[in-house]
Design a protein around this motif. Structure first.
Motif, PDB file in Angstrom:
ATOM      1  N   ARG A 182      33.050  32.290  70.020  1.00 44.90           N
ATOM      2  CA  ARG A 182      33.066  32.405  71.557  1.00 44.90           C
ATOM      3  C   ARG A 182      34.686  32.737  72.130  1.00 44.90           C
ATOM      4  O   ARG A 182      34.381  33.430  73.328  1.00 44.90           O
ATOM      5  CB  ARG A 182      32.359  31.059  71.601  1.00 44.90           C
ATOM      6  N   ALA A 183      34.836  33.191  70.619  1.00 39.80           N
ATOM      7  CA  ALA A 183      36.821  34.038  71.868  1.00 39.80           C
ATOM      8  C   ALA A 183      36.316  34.942  71.626  1.00 39.80           C
ATOM      9  O   ALA A 183      37.472  35.625  71.892  1.00 39.80           O
ATOM     10  CB  ALA A 183      37.751  32.811  71.596  1.00 39.80           C
ATOM     11  N   TRP A 184      35.920  35.681  70.617  1.00 39.38           N
ATOM     12  CA  TRP A 184      36.052  36.892  70.306  1.00 39.38           C
ATOM     13  C   TRP A 184      35.908  38.194  71.629  1.00 39.38           C
ATOM     14  O   TRP A 184      34.538  37.413  71.859  1.00 39.38           O
ATOM     15  CB  TRP A 184      35.408  37.717  69.162  1.00 39.38           C
ATOM     16  N   GLY A 185      36.177  39.076  71.338  1.00 39.41           N
ATOM     17  CA  GLY A 185      35.477  40.039  72.450  1.00 39.41           C
ATOM     18  C   GLY A 185      36.623  40.353  73.638  1.00 39.41           C
ATOM     19  O   GLY A 185      35.731  41.411  74.497  1.00 39.41           O
ATOM     20  N   ARG A 186      37.222  39.835  73.780  1.00 37.05           N
ATOM     21  CA  ARG A 186      37.636  39.517  75.381  1.00 37.05           C
ATOM     22  C   ARG A 186      39.930  39.025  75.036  1.00 37.05           C
ATOM     23  O   ARG A 186      40.221  38.674  74.071  1.00 37.05           O
ATOM     24  CB  ARG A 186      36.741  38.903  75.963  1.00 37.05           C
ATOM     25  N   PRO A 187      39.498  39.146  75.751  1.00 39.53           N
ATOM     26  CA  PRO A 187      41.202  38.985  75.790  1.00 39.53           C
ATOM     27  C   PRO A 187      41.545  37.498  76.517  1.00 39.53           C
ATOM     28  O   PRO A 187      40.841  36.992  77.857  1.00 39.53           O
ATOM     29  CB  PRO A 187      41.803  39.647  76.850  1.00 39.53           C
ATOM     30  N   TRP A 188      42.237  36.642  75.479  1.00 32.60           N
ATOM     31  CA  TRP A 188      43.087  35.137  77.042  1.00 32.60           C
ATOM     32  C   TRP A 188      44.586  35.520  76.931  1.00 32.60           C
ATOM     33  O   TRP A 188      45.232  35.994  76.246  1.00 32.60           O
ATOM     34  CB  TRP A 188      42.456  34.483  75.709  1.00 32.60           C
ATOM     35  N   HIS A 189      44.280  34.444  77.890  1.00 33.01           N
ATOM     36  CA  HIS A 189      45.856  34.960  77.921  1.00 33.01           C
ATOM     37  C   HIS A 189      46.458  33.180  78.192  1.00 33.01           C
ATOM     38  O   HIS A 189      46.010  31.588  77.515  1.00 33.01           O
ATOM     39  CB  HIS A 189      46.387  34.295  79.959  1.00 33.01           C
ATOM     40  N   VAL A 190      47.520  32.592  77.230  1.00 32.71           N
ATOM     41  CA  VAL A 190      48.194  31.179  76.427  1.00 32.71           C
ATOM     42  C   VAL A 190      48.322  30.395  77.313  1.00 32.71           C
ATOM     43  O   VAL A 190      49.163  31.172  78.666  1.00 32.71           O
ATOM     44  CB  VAL A 190      49.759  32.002  75.913  1.00 32.71           C
ATOM     45  N   PRO A 191      48.166  29.480  77.662  1.00 30.28           N
ATOM     46  CA  PRO A 191      48.434  28.573  78.472  1.00 30.28           C
ATOM     47  C   PRO A 191      50.116  28.797  78.479  1.00 30.28           C
ATOM     48  O   PRO A 191      50.654  28.226  77.435  1.00 30.28           O
ATOM     49  CB  PRO A 191      47.761  27.679  77.619  1.00 30.28           C
ATOM     50  N   THR A 192      50.437  28.277  79.618  1.00 31.62           N
ATOM     51  CA  THR A 192      51.513  28.813  80.060  1.00 31.62           C
ATOM     52  C   THR A 192      51.842  27.466  81.824  1.00 31.62           C
ATOM     53  O   THR A 192      51.444  27.541  82.559  1.00 31.62           O
ATOM     54  CB  THR A 192      52.307  29.502  80.506  1.00 31.62           C
ATOM     55  N   GLU A 193      53.031  26.893  81.255  1.00 33.21           N
ATOM     56  CA  GLU A 193      53.443  26.175  82.183  1.00 33.21           C
ATOM     57  C   GLU A 193      53.926  27.317  83.530  1.00 33.21           C
ATOM     58  O   GLU A 193      53.896  28.508  83.810  1.00 33.21           O
ATOM     59  CB  GLU A 193      54.721  25.062  81.811  1.00 33.21           C
ATOM     60  N   PRO A 194      53.626  25.905  85.593  1.00 37.34           N
ATOM     61  CA  PRO A 194      53.975  27.072  86.192  1.00 37.34           C
ATOM     62  C   PRO A 194      55.023  27.893  85.924  1.00 37.34           C
ATOM     63  O   PRO A 194      55.875  27.406  85.246  1.00 37.34           O
ATOM     64  CB  PRO A 194      53.650  26.041  87.029  1.00 37.34           C
ATOM     65  N   ALA A 195      55.242  29.132  86.414  1.00 38.61           N
ATOM     66  CA  ALA A 195      56.141  29.874  86.868  1.00 38.61           C
ATOM     67  C   ALA A 195      57.656  28.864  87.665  1.00 38.61           C
ATOM     68  O   ALA A 195      56.919  28.512  88.579  1.00 38.61           O
ATOM     69  CB  ALA A 195      55.909  31.305  87.552  1.00 38.61           C
ATOM     70  N   LEU A 196      58.359  29.766  86.809  1.00 41.73           N
ATOM     71  CA  LEU A 196      59.913  29.328  87.343  1.00 41.73           C
ATOM     72  C   LEU A 196      61.113  29.949  87.404  1.00 41.73           C
ATOM     73  O   LEU A 196      60.983  30.777  85.809  1.00 41.73           O
ATOM     74  CB  LEU A 196      60.901  28.462  86.896  1.00 41.73           C
ATOM     75  N   SER A 197      61.400  30.237  88.678  1.00 41.97           N
ATOM     76  CA  SER A 197      62.966  31.561  88.552  1.00 41.97           C
ATOM     77  C   SER A 197      63.964  31.676  87.287  1.00 41.97           C
ATOM     78  O   SER A 197      63.878  30.469  86.707  1.00 41.97           O
ATOM     79  CB  SER A 197      63.765  31.228  89.818  1.00 41.97           C
ATOM     80  N   VAL A 198      64.426  32.678  87.055  1.00 46.76           N
ATOM     81  CA  VAL A 198      65.832  32.145  86.171  1.00 46.76           C
ATOM     82  C   VAL A 198      66.174  31.147  85.747  1.00 46.76           C
ATOM     83  O   VAL A 198      67.072  30.681  85.237  1.00 46.76           O
ATOM     84  CB  VAL A 198      65.734  33.912  85.988  1.00 46.76           C
ATOM     85  N   ARG A 199      66.435  31.111  87.657  1.00 44.38           N
ATOM     86  CA  ARG A 199      67.979  30.509  87.721  1.00 44.38           C
ATOM     87  C   ARG A 199      67.338  29.183  87.244  1.00 44.38           C
ATOM     88  O   ARG A 199      68.159  28.232  86.777  1.00 44.38           O
ATOM     89  CB  ARG A 199      68.463  30.558  89.017  1.00 44.38           C
ATOM     90  N   ALA A 200      66.213  28.660  87.807  1.00 38.62           N
ATOM     91  CA  ALA A 200      65.459  27.185  87.436  1.00 38.62           C
ATOM     92  C   ALA A 200      65.433  26.342  86.154  1.00 38.62           C
ATOM     93  O   ALA A 200      66.016  25.447  85.711  1.00 38.62           O
ATOM     94  CB  ALA A 200      63.636  27.254  88.216  1.00 38.62           C
ATOM     95  N   MET A 201      64.935  27.855  85.517  1.00 35.67           N
ATOM     96  CA  MET A 201      65.459  27.599  84.248  1.00 35.67           C
ATOM     97  C   MET A 201      66.129  27.935  83.133  1.00 35.67           C
ATOM     98  O   MET A 201      66.895  26.513  82.513  1.00 35.67           O
ATOM     99  CB  MET A 201      64.546  28.957  83.129  1.00 35.67           C
ATOM    100  N   VAL A 202      67.381  28.157  83.767  1.00 38.50           N
ATOM    101  CA  VAL A 202      68.346  27.835  83.245  1.00 38.50           C
ATOM    102  C   VAL A 202      69.244  26.609  83.621  1.00 38.50           C
ATOM    103  O   VAL A 202      69.709  25.845  82.465  1.00 38.50           O
ATOM    104  CB  VAL A 202      69.972  29.071  83.790  1.00 38.50           C
ATOM    105  N   ASP A 203      68.810  26.591  85.033  1.00 42.18           N
ATOM    106  CA  ASP A 203      69.452  24.823  85.461  1.00 42.18           C
ATOM    107  C   ASP A 203      68.799  23.908  84.303  1.00 42.18           C
ATOM    108  O   ASP A 203      69.373  22.478  84.004  1.00 42.18           O
ATOM    109  CB  ASP A 203      68.691  24.361  86.169  1.00 42.18           C
ATOM    110  N   ARG A 204      67.258  23.520  84.198  1.00 39.38           N
ATOM    111  CA  ARG A 204      66.886  22.367  83.072  1.00 39.38           C
ATOM    112  C   ARG A 204      67.449  23.113  81.537  1.00 39.38           C
ATOM    113  O   ARG A 204      67.836  21.774  81.205  1.00 39.38           O
ATOM    114  CB  ARG A 204      65.400  22.899  83.327  1.00 39.38           C
ATOM    115  N   LEU A 205      68.073  23.983  81.046  1.00 41.57           N
ATOM    116  CA  LEU A 205      67.742  24.398  79.568  1.00 41.57           C
ATOM    117  C   LEU A 205      69.297  23.862  79.653  1.00 41.57           C
ATOM    118  O   LEU A 205      69.912  22.845  78.698  1.00 41.57           O
ATOM    119  CB  LEU A 205      68.483  25.534  79.251  1.00 41.57           C
TER     120      LEU A 205
END
Length: 285
Positions: A182-205
């Motif tokens: 039932r997934a075939w024949g179309r595109p799907w987006h990979v489950p992804t956590e809510p967006a964060l800025s580059v600065r916020a991701m760098v802070d977490r890392l």
């Protein structure tokens, strides 16, 4: 796994060294396969030339063998849009790389609708996570200096929201859609956590790494312009700079609703990424 140069032996993986545009050899190699996963990534400045023969070859192999064709795509095909990216958006990119990626999927979709292949595309935002050393924005250019407590440089505005897709989530989605008719024949987006800025991701890392606050510096446009005179890769980035100059967020609710998939919790993503990079840098010096 098919690569042009081959790889060192790994448990559970059989490696082949040849050019995947050789459709006869690719077909013979794929005989008996349940699925063919096209995760190829030609160099940016070769996309217009390299993608069409590669796409033709992979489609020919899928048609000849009956294997499900799973394409690993990206979000370039949509072009700049206002608001979250969903699979219902038209593939309206005007740049070369976006048009090329859109054409690869459209070709597969048409053959799927004709009953000649069984195809599905998985689309993800910028990759990061264990194993991502090149290409990903939060990879080789960010993690090594960050782990040493040094400033990191970034394209575009470091404070606009941006979606980051965790590599293990990409892999899991690629496997899941291959076995779901039932997934075939179309595109799907990979489950992804809510967006964060580059600065916020760098802070977490940096917090996970224990290196304290790390400065995030935007690469001046003039410096990028100068670098583009000598680097084909930097020159090609101009087309996708909008992804870092304005909010760039992925909506994966369609996949989550259909298959119950969820992104790995962000804290786990950050920990696994930092741990992997620490081990890599310790081993390589």
């Amino acid at each position: 796994m098919v690569t042009t140069s081959g790889r060192r032996p790994e448990p559970g993986i059989q490696h082949f060294a040849f050019d995947a545009t050789d459709s006869a050899r690719l077909t013979e190699t794929a005989r008996g396969a349940a699925a063919i996963h096209n995760c190829a990534a030609p160099p940016y400045h070769h996309w217009a030339r390299a993608w069409p023969p590669l796409a033709d070859s992979v489609l020919a192999a899928a048609e000849a063998t009956g294997a499900v064709l799973v394409l690993l795509g990206n979000l370039y095909g949509y072009g700049p849009v206002d608001g979250p990216l969903t699979e219902e958006l038209p593939l309206a990119a005007t740049g070369t790389k976006g048009r090329v990626r859109a054409a690869v999927w459209e070709q597969a979709r048409k053959l799927h609708e004709q009953g000649r292949v069984r195809a599905v595309e998985v689309r993800a935002s910028d990759f990061f996570g264990p194993g991502v050393t090149e290409g990903g924005h939060l990879a080789g250019r960010v993690l090594p200096p960050l782990l040493r407590g040094k400033p990191v440089s970034t394209l575009g505005d470091p404070d606009v929201p941006h979606s980051w897709t965790y590599l293990p989530d990409v892999a899991r989605t690629l496997v899941e859609v291959a076995g779901e008719e039932r997934a075939w024949g179309r595109p799907w987006h990979v489950p992804t956590e809510p967006a964060l800025s580059v600065r916020a991701m760098v802070d977490r890392l940096a917090a996970q790494a224990g290196t304290g606050p790390v400065a995030v510096r935007r690469i001046p446009p003039a410096a990028l312009g100068l670098a583009s005179l000598f680097s084909p890769l930097i020159r090609e980035l101009k087309e996708v700079r909008y992804q870092f100059d304005r909010p760039f967020t992925v909506d994966a609710h369609a996949y989550e609703a259909a298959f119950g998939g969820r992104a790995t919790p962000l804290d786990e993503q950050v920990k696994e990424t930092v741990d992997w990079w620490r081990e890599r840098l310790a081993a390589t010096g």
